[in-house]
Design a protein around this motif. Structure first.
Motif, PDB file in Angstrom:
ATOM      1  N   ILE A 149      19.970  56.172  27.884  1.00 38.33           N
ATOM      2  CA  ILE A 149      18.760  55.378  28.125  1.00 38.33           C
ATOM      3  C   ILE A 149      17.673  56.240  28.767  1.00 38.33           C
ATOM      4  CG2 ILE A 149      17.824  53.369  29.324  1.00 38.33           C
ATOM      5  CD1 ILE A 149      19.677  52.738  26.938  1.00 38.33           C
ATOM      6  N   VAL A 156      19.804  47.179  21.394  1.00 35.48           N
ATOM      7  CA  VAL A 156      20.803  47.614  22.370  1.00 35.48           C
ATOM      8  C   VAL A 156      22.191  47.601  21.733  1.00 35.48           C
ATOM      9  CG1 VAL A 156      21.847  47.151  24.625  1.00 35.48           C
ATOM     10  CG2 VAL A 156      19.387  46.794  24.263  1.00 35.48           C
ATOM     11  N   SER A 182      25.048  51.985  26.010  1.00 39.60           N
ATOM     12  CA  SER A 182      23.841  52.089  26.860  1.00 39.60           C
ATOM     13  C   SER A 182      24.123  52.850  28.157  1.00 39.60           C
ATOM     14  CB  SER A 182      23.283  50.689  27.181  1.00 39.60           C
ATOM     15  OG  SER A 182      23.014  49.978  26.005  1.00 39.60           O
ATOM     16  N   THR A 201      24.887  46.914  31.954  1.00 39.54           N
ATOM     17  CA  THR A 201      23.929  47.333  30.927  1.00 39.54           C
ATOM     18  C   THR A 201      22.527  46.848  31.272  1.00 39.54           C
ATOM     19  OG1 THR A 201      25.649  47.277  29.224  1.00 39.54           O
ATOM     20  CG2 THR A 201      23.374  47.192  28.472  1.00 39.54           C
TER      21      THR A 201
END
Length: 694
Positions: free
Chosen positions: A632, A618, A627, A657
């Motif tokens: 994503i 991440v 992110s 996140t």
């Protein structure tokens, strides 16, 4: 049934009638102290009851030792097991130890950690302290020196944060002792005052695994005792009768040094020998050693968790003198025996073998003895000239040894191997063979035990996996694939160990690194690079300003996406997709959502991730600047690793996140300053990296 019960009681009673209660007390102490880290009250109660019962079958003989054990058990449960501190309300603490950036404060037998350093307080002072009391938290880094475990083994029960203190006028004798130490020569500080941590000579000897030579142990003290008693006062019975006086002086010196165990052990042995002489009775070697260990455990119960106790046990049970017709063969064989005896303990503690530390010890020992004797007269004017000469000699020898130091990284070894090894060594030492052929055969079998050592550690490197180390708000990822080791970033955040990667490689048995990829030039992503390169060969280091887009290591394909002209260095992160036949693993460094948007627009990247990815590092430690929902959703990660912790103003990972990753069904694993994780490339399973007994 009554007949069987009577018979068992008779056998049990007769056995304890013949048994020496010094052994019973030592055994019950060992069992009791072993419960210190045990949280199951039922098991603890059973062990305590069993220990008490062992005295009750013959109280007429063992009542004195029962009182000793009962008193110790009460003391241990109150102050060590329950950690009750009746003085806590007074807010007055004794300064037990002081280092550059922390100190240990004492109340009763309990210690507390605080951030007050040596520039503000001194050992031997009393302070009135207020602050926020918290429990110690373990960072999960078990493969190297663990500061939290070190503190707990000193019975440090908590940390006082945001301390406000006031120094009291009353001071202990130790205060004067250590004030004298501050103005002494480096050699005197090391040997007489045992203030070694900041001395360069001591640090160099640590690298050679011979720093123990500088301890005030029997190696320095027994020869002096032998010379005084057997040479100076050989026929003087008055000295032998009143030898208790110099022993008590030595005990007072030991008190000033805060009772180091290796020195206290020598004093206990000398006291026992003196008492036997005065009372004119003999005591077997086994009873003397058992009484010594019993005394040490009563005085310092946590000595049980010290590696020094294991050294002491091995030395007693296995160390013997090998003799031949030639003195040089005797010298060689006995030092080889010492190597065979203690090298596995070094392997257990440091995951490597040092082949010539015994030779270095043999060469340095006379110089250390001479230095210690001269250090005793540090008050003589102009003697610093001699100390300078000795330090130069020792430093020169140690530097020469560093050039020729040969060690081999083995890695973590199964306990089964240690059991087999010592069983073989015991057989070789203790059994008397009629023919040299049988003796040579056993020696060959002993040497062959080295094969499982190498093979066991190498098996770990055959497990294809990604390792995320707990480096706080930093990045250190290890990719282990087909026995080759790669790294994506090698950095650590503030307050974490600068040797964490190097020692983890030692733990795994890694002897070389194929390639290290540095995502970008923020220190928390590369500040451990030099230490790794210095510790083992690194074939290649690839920075984020390279022009490589594709490369491969066997069937490990590496797809690189570079941008290195952005004003925000985070967006210059080298993004990499590692592709194997079974997995795709994406590493983002600190790339922000802006960079993520450009990646999604990149045809090559989009084509690689169109079926999703199996593993995601991440971006930016889980910051809300990375992110994005769009990103994503595009990459569809199955497992997400976040290297970050909540510390000061940097509270990673951000809850937004985590919410985004959770929404898209990603399994999230965060270091949190506590944990390290391993992702298995072939099976996609995730395991917590934790110590294993086997």
């Amino acid at each position: 049934m009554n007949t069987i019960k009577t018979f068992l009681c008779l056998v049990y009673r007769n056995w304890f009638t013949r048994l020496n209660y010094i052994w019973v007390t030592c055994a019950t102490l060992l069992l009791t102290i072993a419960t210190w880290k045990l949280n199951n009250l039922i098991i603890c109660g059973f062990i305590y009851g069993l220990c008490i019962a062992s005295y009750c079958f013959n109280l007429k003989k063992g009542w004195k030792w029962f009182i000793v054990y009962g008193s110790f058990l009460t003391f241990f449960i109150v102050f060590y097991k329950l950690q009750i501190n009746p003085w806590v309300s007074s807010k007055i603490f004794y300064v037990y130890e002081v280092k550059e950036n922390y100190s240990l404060l004492k109340q009763g037998v309990n210690l507390y950690l605080t951030s007050v350093g040596e520039s503000q307080i001194s050992i031997g002072e009393f302070v009135k302290l207020t602050g926020e009391s918290t429990k110690l938290v373990n960072n999960g880094v078990f493969w190297e020196f663990n500061f939290t475990d070190y503190l707990k083994n000193l019975n440090v029960i908590g940390e006082i944060k945001n301390p406000h203190f006031e120094i009291c006028q009353f001071k202990f004798l130790r205060y004067l002792f250590y004030q004298v130490a501050m103005h002494q020569h480096e050699l005197v500080k090391i040997l007489i005052f045992q203030r070694k941590a900041q001395q360069e000579l001591y640090k160099s000897m640590i690298h050679l695994n011979i720093s123990w030579l500088l301890n005030l142990s029997g190696l320095l003290l027994y020869p002096i005792d032998y010379f005084i008693e057997k040479k100076l006062f050989k026929f003087n019975k008055t000295y032998k009768k009143y030898k208790i006086i110099p022993i008590l002086v030595l005990l007072f010196y030991c008190y000033l040094l805060k009772f180091p165990v290796v020195m206290l052990k020598v004093i206990v042995v000398l006291l026992i020998k003196w008492y036997c002489y005065v009372k004119k009775f003999s005591m077997s070697r086994a009873i003397r050693m058992t009484l010594t260990w019993t005394t040490l455990l009563i005085f310092n119960p946590l000595y049980l968790f010290n590696l020094g106790l294991i050294y002491s046990f091995l030395a007693y049970f296995l160390l013997t003198k090998l003799s031949t017709a030639h003195w040089y063969k005797n010298l060689f064989l006995n030092f080889v025996l010492i190597f065979l005896l203690f090298a596995p303990l070094t392997l257990y503690a440091q995951y490597k073998l040092y082949f010539f530390d015994w030779l270095y010890e043999l060469i340095l020992l006379p110089f250390v003895h001479l230095s210690f004797l001269l250090s005793l007269v540090f008050f003589i004017p102009k003697i610093d000239v001699c100390y300078d000469l000795l330090v130069n000699i020792l430093s020169t020898i140690v530097r020469a040894f560093e050039y020729g130091n040969i060690s081999i990284v083995i890695g973590k070894i199964s306990v089964i191997w240690f059991v087999l090894y010592y069983c073989g060594l015991i057989s070789y030492i203790k059994l008397e063979f009629k023919t040299k052929r049988l003796q040579m055969l056993l020696l060959v079998l002993l040497v062959m035990l080295a094969i499982p050592v190498i093979s066991t550690s190498r098996m770990k490197l055959m497990q294809n996996s990604v390792h995320m180390l707990n480096v706080g708000n930093g990045n250190s990822f290890i990719i282990n694939y087909q026995s080759n080791v790669y790294m994506y970033d090698v950095g650590e955040g503030t307050g974490h160990s600068p040797t964490i990667v190097k020692t983890y490689f030692d733990y795994l048995g890694v002897t070389k690194v194929n390639t290290i990829f540095i995502s970008h030039h923020h220190v928390d992503h590369y500040n451990l690079l030099e230490s790794v390169i210095a510790s083992r060969p690194v074939k290649k280091v690839i920075q984020n300003d390279n022009t490589i887009t594709e490369t491969a290591f066997g069937d490990l394909k590496v797809h690189i996406f570079n941008e290195y002209k952005n004003s925000d260095e985070n967006d210059n992160s080298m993004v990499i997709i590692f592709e194997t036949p079974s997995s795709k693993m994406l590493f983002l460094g600190d790339a922000t959502s802006k960079r993520e948007h450009r990646l999604v627009q990149d045809f090559r990247f989009a084509n690689l991730v169109k079926r999703g990815i199996d593993f995601l590092q991440v971006g930016h430690h889980g910051s809300k600047t990375s992110s994005s929902e769009e990103f994503i959703k595009t990459i569809k990660p199955k497992v997400c690793f976040v290297s970050g912790e909540k510390k000061g103003k940097k509270a990673f990972p951000n809850f937004e996140t985590i919410a985004t990753l959770t929404k898209h069904h990603c399994q999230i694993y965060t270091t949190q300053g506590l944990y390290s994780y391993k992702f298995k490339i072939d099976s996609h399973q995730v395991n917590l990296i934790e110590p294993t007994f086997w």
